[in-house]
Structure formats: structure tokens, C-alpha cells
Write a protein that holds these residues in place. Structure first.
Motif, PDB file in Angstrom:
ATOM      1  N   LYS A  57      -6.566  11.169  10.053  1.00 14.91           N
ATOM      2  CA  LYS A  57      -6.643  12.423   9.890  1.00 14.91           C
ATOM      3  C   LYS A  57      -6.309  12.951   8.486  1.00 14.91           C
ATOM      4  O   LYS A  57      -6.933  13.573   8.035  1.00 14.91           O
ATOM      5  CB  LYS A  57      -6.027  13.374  11.078  1.00 14.91           C
ATOM      6  N   THR A  58      -5.102  12.559   8.043  1.00 17.25           N
ATOM      7  CA  THR A  58      -4.501  12.814   6.703  1.00 17.25           C
ATOM      8  C   THR A  58      -5.526  12.237   5.982  1.00 17.25           C
ATOM      9  O   THR A  58      -5.907  13.093   4.878  1.00 17.25           O
ATOM     10  CB  THR A  58      -3.325  12.162   6.449  1.00 17.25           C
ATOM     11  N   PHE A  59      -6.310  11.199   5.650  1.00 19.29           N
ATOM     12  CA  PHE A  59      -7.046  10.741   4.787  1.00 19.29           C
ATOM     13  C   PHE A  59      -8.356  11.476   4.577  1.00 19.29           C
ATOM     14  O   PHE A  59      -8.827  11.585   3.581  1.00 19.29           O
ATOM     15  CB  PHE A  59      -7.792   9.405   5.233  1.00 19.29           C
ATOM     16  N   VAL A  60      -9.020  12.152   5.783  1.00 19.09           N
ATOM     17  CA  VAL A  60     -10.139  13.039   5.682  1.00 19.09           C
ATOM     18  C   VAL A  60      -9.530  14.067   5.018  1.00 19.09           C
ATOM     19  O   VAL A  60     -10.360  14.680   4.210  1.00 19.09           O
ATOM     20  CB  VAL A  60     -10.536  13.196   7.305  1.00 19.09           C
ATOM     21  N   LYS A  61      -8.452  14.883   5.495  1.00 18.77           N
ATOM     22  CA  LYS A  61      -8.168  16.034   4.909  1.00 18.77           C
ATOM     23  C   LYS A  61      -7.501  16.017   3.754  1.00 18.77           C
ATOM     24  O   LYS A  61      -7.540  16.888   2.934  1.00 18.77           O
ATOM     25  CB  LYS A  61      -7.084  16.787   5.893  1.00 18.77           C
ATOM     26  N   ASN A  62      -6.770  15.018   3.401  1.00 17.49           N
ATOM     27  CA  ASN A  62      -5.873  15.096   2.085  1.00 17.49           C
ATOM     28  C   ASN A  62      -5.834  13.615   1.476  1.00 17.49           C
ATOM     29  O   ASN A  62      -4.743  12.840   1.909  1.00 17.49           O
ATOM     30  CB  ASN A  62      -4.696  15.461   2.080  1.00 17.49           C
ATOM     31  N   PRO A  63      -7.008  13.057   1.270  1.00 15.91           N
ATOM     32  CA  PRO A  63      -6.869  11.368   0.740  1.00 15.91           C
ATOM     33  C   PRO A  63      -5.676  11.125  -0.013  1.00 15.91           C
ATOM     34  O   PRO A  63      -5.290  10.181  -0.148  1.00 15.91           O
ATOM     35  CB  PRO A  63      -8.129  11.417  -0.035  1.00 15.91           C
ATOM     36  N   ASN A  64      -5.213  12.043  -1.080  1.00 15.89           N
ATOM     37  CA  ASN A  64      -4.362  11.499  -2.200  1.00 15.89           C
ATOM     38  C   ASN A  64      -3.036  11.516  -1.341  1.00 15.89           C
ATOM     39  O   ASN A  64      -2.117  10.643  -1.451  1.00 15.89           O
ATOM     40  CB  ASN A  64      -4.096  12.821  -3.086  1.00 15.89           C
ATOM     41  N   LEU A  65      -2.844  12.355  -0.415  1.00 20.77           N
ATOM     42  CA  LEU A  65      -1.542  12.062   0.325  1.00 20.77           C
ATOM     43  C   LEU A  65      -1.440  10.849   1.144  1.00 20.77           C
ATOM     44  O   LEU A  65      -0.555  10.185   1.254  1.00 20.77           O
ATOM     45  CB  LEU A  65      -1.192  13.366   1.541  1.00 20.77           C
ATOM     46  N   TYR A  66      -2.807  10.443   1.844  1.00 17.45           N
ATOM     47  CA  TYR A  66      -2.766   9.426   2.353  1.00 17.45           C
ATOM     48  C   TYR A  66      -2.534   8.064   1.499  1.00 17.45           C
ATOM     49  O   TYR A  66      -1.719   7.219   1.937  1.00 17.45           O
ATOM     50  CB  TYR A  66      -4.292   9.148   2.986  1.00 17.45           C
ATOM     51  N   PHE A  67      -3.090   8.016   0.413  1.00 17.26           N
ATOM     52  CA  PHE A  67      -2.986   6.915  -0.573  1.00 17.26           C
ATOM     53  C   PHE A  67      -1.344   6.978  -0.948  1.00 17.26           C
ATOM     54  O   PHE A  67      -0.905   5.879  -1.055  1.00 17.26           O
ATOM     55  CB  PHE A  67      -3.674   7.121  -1.916  1.00 17.26           C
ATOM     56  N   SER A  68      -0.930   8.123  -1.257  1.00 10.38           N
ATOM     57  CA  SER A  68       0.559   7.960  -1.675  1.00 10.38           C
ATOM     58  C   SER A  68       1.535   7.491  -0.420  1.00 10.38           C
ATOM     59  O   SER A  68       2.271   6.728  -0.661  1.00 10.38           O
ATOM     60  CB  SER A  68       1.049   9.518  -1.760  1.00 10.38           C
ATOM     61  N   ALA A  69       1.130   7.895   0.863  1.00 12.87           N
ATOM     62  CA  ALA A  69       1.931   7.258   1.894  1.00 12.87           C
ATOM     63  C   ALA A  69       1.977   5.843   2.158  1.00 12.87           C
ATOM     64  O   ALA A  69       2.805   5.058   2.404  1.00 12.87           O
ATOM     65  CB  ALA A  69       1.503   8.123   3.214  1.00 12.87           C
ATOM     66  N   LEU A  70       0.411   5.268   1.944  1.00 10.89           N
ATOM     67  CA  LEU A  70       0.146   3.976   1.874  1.00 10.89           C
ATOM     68  C   LEU A  70       0.860   3.121   0.727  1.00 10.89           C
ATOM     69  O   LEU A  70       1.514   2.077   1.204  1.00 10.89           O
ATOM     70  CB  LEU A  70      -1.334   3.698   1.693  1.00 10.89           C
ATOM     71  N   MET A  71       0.977   3.727  -0.382  1.00 12.46           N
ATOM     72  CA  MET A  71       1.601   3.073  -1.387  1.00 12.46           C
ATOM     73  C   MET A  71       3.201   2.987  -1.188  1.00 12.46           C
ATOM     74  O   MET A  71       3.821   2.024  -1.978  1.00 12.46           O
ATOM     75  CB  MET A  71       1.236   3.373  -2.692  1.00 12.46           C
TER      76      MET A  71
END
Length: 343
Positions: free
Chosen positions: A274-288
Motif C-alpha cells: 500500500k505504501t508503494f502505491v501511495k508513496n513510492p519514495n517512502l517505499y524505496f527508502s524503507a526497502l533500502m
């Protein structure tokens, strides 16, 4: 974990009864010995007949209009990583289903006669299945489609040659077909994946049919409600109604993890999708920011799941964003839409 909630299909081509759907869920039992069959079950009983399921669901529709769904279908598909934690697929998934349906009830946050509803207030039946086939909506089928179309045309060319409507070298055309079969991007056991092909590996999943009306046949409990755990006034009293989908999906994961001691990776969580759809930057940040071993597993899960799809593991965050962003987001959006009503 992939969970879909689907209302009963209504319209001129569909029956008002649950019989067709229940019959569809019995398909895996065809040709099996009694001891090998999977039967319907609910919170308190096993080996419930399909006839009883139809009778109970169809008889629990008081005051529902013809165009209103009489039941909802919930499909729960654990990932291959989750299935590996199970000791006995059938029994463990039954145990999980019974806990999951408590989460389902709690997500309504609904009161009846001044008390919150409990598992005893709903009427549901569930069934474990162990087989799946590739459908037209699967990414493997879609990405193999250009090859399938060319192969179909070449097979038509062969028939035309054989029946004298065209001239050509049949062996040459057959070699071209064989080449295309090998070039198709998605293969299983050395064969091009086609629609209807059984999926390899552990495919155990859960089908649940739950009545729209509560067990007393007096209160409507719709997981498709647009109200989200809101308060409304009815008969001069304020009552809570609605279905909190986010709560249900989050609790479904936590319940599985607690029940089977599963350590869920960030990439597997409903919150991450859900984060990826709504806020991709936050998703990538959390992933990294994940620890190295968890990050490696996250990319493995992402790559194998098909949504999102990562062709390779790039070196830098910039490369990740550049090379996979569009496909990643498209895949995640499909996942979110298919895993709930209205999200």
C-alpha cells in the motif's frame, strides 16, 4: 499473503443461489477417494456437505433485494514462503481460517443489541484447495501472449497448407513454432506456460463463503460497505457499522505470523504494498534501509512473486528507481486492487 473479497456475482447469467459457486469449489474432489477429499468446514465443524452449505447460505437472506449480494467469497492465498512454515497444509490452514474469521468479525466493529459482534454472529463455510491453474490475468500468460498469438497463426497456416488453401513448407513452419515455444519468457517444466496449465509447487489456499446476513438472519454484514467503522444513528441510537479493510488485511498477516511463528519480510507486508502505491519514495527508502540479509530476501521475494517484478538487482537506489519503477508500480496497483474491495 494475498486475500481477495468478492461479492456474489449477480445478473441475468448468474443464479441467485450459492449452488453454482459451491459446486465450483467441489471440483477438486472429483475422482478422489473419500479419505482424500477436502470437505467444507466452519468454526466448529468439519466434513460439512455441500448440500448443507447451499441450504444454510441460501436460507439466510431475509429482506435482501434481488440485486444485493447474498454472500461474499474470500480467497486466502499464502505465499510459498508462508506455506513452508506449515507442518500439515490442510489442518494448519483450517486452524488459520478459524482465527482469520475472528479478525473478519472484529473488522466490522459492529454492535448488535449493545454488544460487539463475535464469531458466533456470522455464518461461513470454508474449504482448502491444493491446486491452481494459470488464468488469463496472470502476468505469465500476459507476457507470453505475443508468442501464443504467433504460434496460433502458424498453426492456422499449417492447416491451410494441409487443406490446400495455401502453399508452404510445413516442416519449416513447425520449426518456427518450436522456436517460439522455447523463446516464450515464462516456462514451466520446459513448456511454455499457457492458460489452464496447473501451477507447479505447493498451491494450497483457502476459499471461504460467508453469508451477507448474520447468523440470526436479521442484520446485514457487508465487507463491501463504503462506511469505515463509522457511527450512524438508527432507531434513535448511535451504532457502529462498516468494514475496516485495512485492519482486516493487517490482522490477517499478524495472525498468521503469530500462529506459525513466521518472520515476515517487509516486502511481504500489506503495508509495504500500500505504501508503494501511495508513496513510492517512502517505499524505496524503507526497502533500502533494511539490513543486508533482509534486503536480499526482499528482492528475492519481489522477483519471484511477479508483482512487483524486478528483472535484476541493480547496484544503486537510482538504478532501482530508473529500471523498475514503472513496472513495479503497475504490478503493485494491480495487487492492491485485487486484494480488497475499493482500496
Amino acid at each position: 499473503m494475498y486475500i481477495t473479497i468478492t461479492p456474489q456475482k449477480l445478473g441475468p447469467n448468474y443464479s441467485q443461489s450459492s449452488a453454482d459457486f459451491v459446486g465450483y469449489l467441489e471440483k477438486e474432489n472429483e475422482g478422489l477417494e473419500q479419505q482424500d477429499m477436502e470437505h467444507f468446514f466452519n468454526q466448529y465443524g468439519d466434513e460439512i456437505s455441500s448440500e448443507e452449505v447451499v441450504k444454510e447460505i441460501d436460507g439466510n437472506t431475509a429482506k435482501l433485494k434481488k440485486k444485493e449480494p447474498k454472500f461474499y467469497s474470500i480467497t486466502v492465498s499464502p505465499s510459498k514462503y508462508e506455506l513452508r512454515k506449515l507442518q500439515n497444509n490442510s489442518q494448519d490452514l483450517k486452524t488459520y481460517t478459524r482465527e482469520l474469521m475472528k479478525n473478519y468479525v472484529a473488522s466490522f466493529n459492529r454492535e448488535i443489541n449493545g454488544r460487539l459482534i463475535t464469531i458466533d454472529d456470522i455464518k461461513y463455510y470454508a474449504k482448502i484447495e491444493h491446486q491452481r491453474t494459470f488464468k488469463g490475468t496472470d502476468f505469465q500468460i500476459k507476457e507470453n501472449q505475443p508468442f501464443a498469438s504467433k504460434i496460433l497463426q502458424l498453426k492456422t497456416d499449417i492447416r491451410n497448407i494441409q487443406e490446400g488453401r495455401a502453399e508452404g513448407n510445413i516442416k519449416k513452419v513447425e520449426k518456427e513454432i518450436a522456436k517460439l515455444e522455447r523463446q516464450a519468457p515464462h516456462q514451466q517444466n520446459g513448456k511454455r506456460i499457457v492458460q489452464g496449465m496447473p501451477k507447479a509447487g505447493n498451491q494450497s489456499h483457502i476459499h471461504i463463503i460467508v453469508s451477507r446476513k448474520d447468523a440470526s438472519n436479521s442484520v446485514s454484514l457487508s465487507p463491501g460497505s463504503k462506511h469505515k467503522a463509522s457511527e450512524v444513528e438508527m432507531h434513535g441510537k448511535k451504532i457502529k457499522r462498516g468494514f475496516d479493510r485495512d485492519t482486516f488485511f493487517a490482522k490477517a498477516e499478524k495472525t498468521f505470523d503469530k500462529t506459525f511463528g513466521y518472520k515476515r519480510n517487509y516486502a511481504e507486508t500489506y503495508k509495504a504494498k500500500k505504501t508503494f502505491v501511495k508513496n513510492p519514495n517512502l517505499y524505496f527508502s524503507a526497502l533500502m534501509k533494511l539490513p543486508a540479509n533482509e534486503k536480499a530476501l526482499a528482492f528475492k521475494i519481489i522477483t519471484k512473486s511477479g508483482l512487483p517484478i524486478v528483472p535484476t538487482i541493480p547496484v544503486s537506489q537510482a538504478q532501482i528507481a530508473l529500471r523498475v519503477f514503472k513496472r513495479l508500480r503497475r504490478g503493485a496497483e494491480v495487487a492492491i486492487k485485487s486484494s480488497s474491495i475499493g482500496i
